[in-house]
Scaffold this motif. Sequence first.
Motif, PDB file in Angstrom:
ATOM      1  N   PHE A 135       0.844  -1.198   0.000  1.00 47.35           N
ATOM      2  CA  PHE A 135       0.000   0.000   0.000  1.00 47.35           C
ATOM      3  C   PHE A 135       0.879   1.248   0.000  1.00 47.35           C
ATOM      4  O   PHE A 135       2.036   1.216   0.415  1.00 47.35           O
ATOM      5  CB  PHE A 135      -0.976  -0.018   1.182  1.00 47.35           C
ATOM      6  CG  PHE A 135      -0.399   0.443   2.500  1.00 47.35           C
ATOM      7  CD1 PHE A 135      -0.666   1.711   2.991  1.00 47.35           C
ATOM      8  CD2 PHE A 135       0.419  -0.401   3.253  1.00 47.35           C
ATOM      9  CE1 PHE A 135      -0.137   2.132   4.204  1.00 47.35           C
ATOM     10  CE2 PHE A 135       0.943   0.004   4.462  1.00 47.35           C
ATOM     11  CZ  PHE A 135       0.673   1.280   4.945  1.00 47.35           C
ATOM     12  N   TRP A 136       0.331   2.339  -0.478  1.00 42.87           N
ATOM     13  CA  TRP A 136       1.067   3.594  -0.648  1.00 42.87           C
ATOM     14  C   TRP A 136       1.162   4.323   0.688  1.00 42.87           C
ATOM     15  O   TRP A 136       0.216   4.909   1.162  1.00 42.87           O
ATOM     16  CB  TRP A 136       0.354   4.455  -1.683  1.00 42.87           C
ATOM     17  CG  TRP A 136       1.060   5.723  -2.040  1.00 42.87           C
ATOM     18  CD1 TRP A 136       2.348   6.067  -1.788  1.00 42.87           C
ATOM     19  CD2 TRP A 136       0.491   6.827  -2.763  1.00 42.87           C
ATOM     20  NE1 TRP A 136       2.639   7.304  -2.295  1.00 42.87           N
ATOM     21  CE2 TRP A 136       1.517   7.793  -2.900  1.00 42.87           C
ATOM     22  CE3 TRP A 136      -0.760   7.088  -3.301  1.00 42.87           C
ATOM     23  CZ2 TRP A 136       1.299   9.015  -3.555  1.00 42.87           C
ATOM     24  CZ3 TRP A 136      -0.969   8.281  -3.965  1.00 42.87           C
ATOM     25  CH2 TRP A 136       0.049   9.232  -4.088  1.00 42.87           C
ATOM     26  N   LYS A 137       2.339   4.246   1.304  1.00 37.16           N
ATOM     27  CA  LYS A 137       2.591   4.983   2.551  1.00 37.16           C
ATOM     28  C   LYS A 137       2.981   6.404   2.202  1.00 37.16           C
ATOM     29  O   LYS A 137       3.966   6.634   1.530  1.00 37.16           O
ATOM     30  CB  LYS A 137       3.753   4.328   3.305  1.00 37.16           C
ATOM     31  CG  LYS A 137       3.360   3.549   4.524  1.00 37.16           C
ATOM     32  CD  LYS A 137       4.579   3.044   5.246  1.00 37.16           C
ATOM     33  CE  LYS A 137       4.916   3.945   6.402  1.00 37.16           C
ATOM     34  NZ  LYS A 137       5.963   3.377   7.270  1.00 37.16           N
ATOM     35  N   ARG A 138       2.234   7.373   2.675  1.00 33.89           N
ATOM     36  CA  ARG A 138       2.516   8.754   2.288  1.00 33.89           C
ATOM     37  C   ARG A 138       3.269   9.525   3.358  1.00 33.89           C
ATOM     38  O   ARG A 138       3.758  10.621   3.113  1.00 33.89           O
ATOM     39  CB  ARG A 138       1.216   9.488   1.963  1.00 33.89           C
ATOM     40  CG  ARG A 138       0.410   8.779   0.888  1.00 33.89           C
ATOM     41  CD  ARG A 138      -0.554   9.708   0.208  1.00 33.89           C
ATOM     42  NE  ARG A 138      -1.670   8.969  -0.364  1.00 33.89           N
ATOM     43  CZ  ARG A 138      -2.588   9.502  -1.147  1.00 33.89           C
ATOM     44  NH1 ARG A 138      -2.525  10.767  -1.454  1.00 33.89           N
ATOM     45  NH2 ARG A 138      -3.566   8.774  -1.626  1.00 33.89           N
ATOM     46  N   ASP A 139       3.334   8.983   4.570  1.00 37.62           N
ATOM     47  CA  ASP A 139       3.980   9.712   5.654  1.00 37.62           C
ATOM     48  C   ASP A 139       5.261   9.008   6.094  1.00 37.62           C
ATOM     49  O   ASP A 139       5.738   8.096   5.420  1.00 37.62           O
ATOM     50  CB  ASP A 139       3.006   9.881   6.829  1.00 37.62           C
ATOM     51  CG  ASP A 139       1.868  10.833   6.496  1.00 37.62           C
ATOM     52  OD1 ASP A 139       2.139  11.867   5.859  1.00 37.62           O
ATOM     53  OD2 ASP A 139       0.719  10.536   6.863  1.00 37.62           O
ATOM     54  N   ILE A 140       5.811   9.409   7.224  1.00 39.85           N
ATOM     55  CA  ILE A 140       7.087   8.884   7.694  1.00 39.85           C
ATOM     56  C   ILE A 140       6.861   7.841   8.791  1.00 39.85           C
ATOM     57  O   ILE A 140       5.773   7.720   9.331  1.00 39.85           O
ATOM     58  CB  ILE A 140       7.981  10.019   8.258  1.00 39.85           C
ATOM     59  CG1 ILE A 140       7.295  10.664   9.482  1.00 39.85           C
ATOM     60  CG2 ILE A 140       8.256  11.060   7.199  1.00 39.85           C
ATOM     61  CD1 ILE A 140       8.195  11.627  10.218  1.00 39.85           C
ATOM     62  N   SER A 141       7.906   7.088   9.086  1.00 36.35           N
ATOM     63  CA  SER A 141       7.850   6.189  10.241  1.00 36.35           C
ATOM     64  C   SER A 141       8.295   6.947  11.482  1.00 36.35           C
ATOM     65  O   SER A 141       9.222   7.768  11.415  1.00 36.35           O
ATOM     66  CB  SER A 141       8.764   4.985  10.010  1.00 36.35           C
ATOM     67  OG  SER A 141       8.241   4.155   8.999  1.00 36.35           O
TER      68      SER A 141
END
Length: 532
Positions: free
Chosen positions: A525-531
């Motif tokens: 899935f498209w992760k748009r933010d940071i860890s």
Amino acid sequence: MQKVLCIHPDDDMLVALSDLAAGEVVNWEGESILISSAVKTKHKLARRAFAAGEILRLYGVPVGKATVDIRRGEAVTTENLHHYAAEVELEPQAPYSWTPPDVARLDGATFPGVVRADGRVGTANYWLVFPLVFCENRNVEHLRNALEAPLGYTRNDLASFTLSLLGEEMEAPKPVVRPFPNLDGVRIITHNGGCGGTRADARSLCKILSAYADHPNVAGITVFSLGCQNAQIAMFKEELAKQNAQFDKPCLIYEQQKWDSEEAMMKAVLTDTLAQLKEANKVVRQPVPLSHLKIGVKCGGSDGFSGISANPAMGLVSDMVVAVGGSSILAEFPELCGVEANLIERCENDDDKRRFLGLMRDFEARAEAVGTHFADNPSPGNIRDGLITDAMKSAGAAKKGGTSPIVSVLDYGEQSPKPGLSLLCTPGGDVESVTGIVASGANVVLFSTGLGTPTGNPIVPVLKISSNTRVANKLSDLIDYDCGPVIEGKPLPEVANGLFDMVVATAGGQYQAKADRLQQYDFIFWKRDISL
């Protein structure tokens, strides 16, 4: 064989259909050009001389700016051309006019579909297993191992090969008679999300997983949760209710931290899931109109022939699907950079025009914020095989969407609301894009490639379409359909009709995609933010 091709009358470049040597003379419709530097197959050569700073066109649109003077007949490369895409603004336009392809041969045609209780139609009947957090991937894999082989859904030829390398004698495995013949398989999803990132990414994951759970190709779901993660069970259920307030499929959820032992939980999971598989097996395919086809179109491992053969063939198939009342989804926004004006012109309503341009600009701003740009989209393989700027790649990639009007513009994970062609905001990355296309409702995905790729999906067949015959022959275990004959002069409509027939056969379960034969079930899935 013709040595060069002009894609559009306004183009400043010709495409080399074979390797061209310096000093050779090529002809295109009475125009003779002396090759001033060697040009590789699939690459481009200048039709006239250009001064540094001039804009060059391909597919009839600007695709690059000359960085140095370019001679007539010279190879166009990354050393003399840089990405350029014209700025686009919203302006009043006349309504878009479209002439659908002739689909008279398809009148009354049907395919054997999987009809759900709410009337929606799938192209397969799967039981789906997934975790809400990466900590549970191992349990998902354990359940797959406990189900797939005993139920006759998988084989492991490499295990037998390993034993043969060790010198071990092994009896040939006995074929398993599938106890659930109407269930096409038990499919799993594993992922690296659900915790450690932002709440927004956890919710995005739950949104995508709920779309997969609700997909008509899925009979029911088994879900694993650890208990303490960001992607809580309550969050998933909220997204499932948003996805479909009348969701009524079997939904088995297990939270490991509530169990005294993993073994006890897994035995309960297996017992409960097997009981539900018996119910899922009661679904029988039945004839349904072609209007239930919902295709997604994607490209990956593209080459200089993709925009000439495979993508236009897929585009014609997309138009045919729309013409019979079905749906098509065109994704990969970074690979629409440079062709925005044409797509805006095709949007049926002004809100979608504004939304498309807004999503494109927001995406590009996010890229620039982390020090990159759409211009960085072409991979080393793309560049090596003739796609040297993003706009050049995009102009060919957009051909997958055909010419039909655009009825909706969707963000990642949103559902296509009505029949027709939709634009879907996804990255260009193969698996992230296909994951989003399926979440938006596609029940067959067409995936063009010039270099070869094994990409598949857990719940929807992904047909691999080659742009050239060489890769179709070399990677025959990956490629489902060859559009290479277009390069040799075979009429595009004839090639597209053959591809459309394969789509119908796949939707009806009469043809198994090569990716499924290889058990290539990819999900990112498209992760748009940071860890965090």
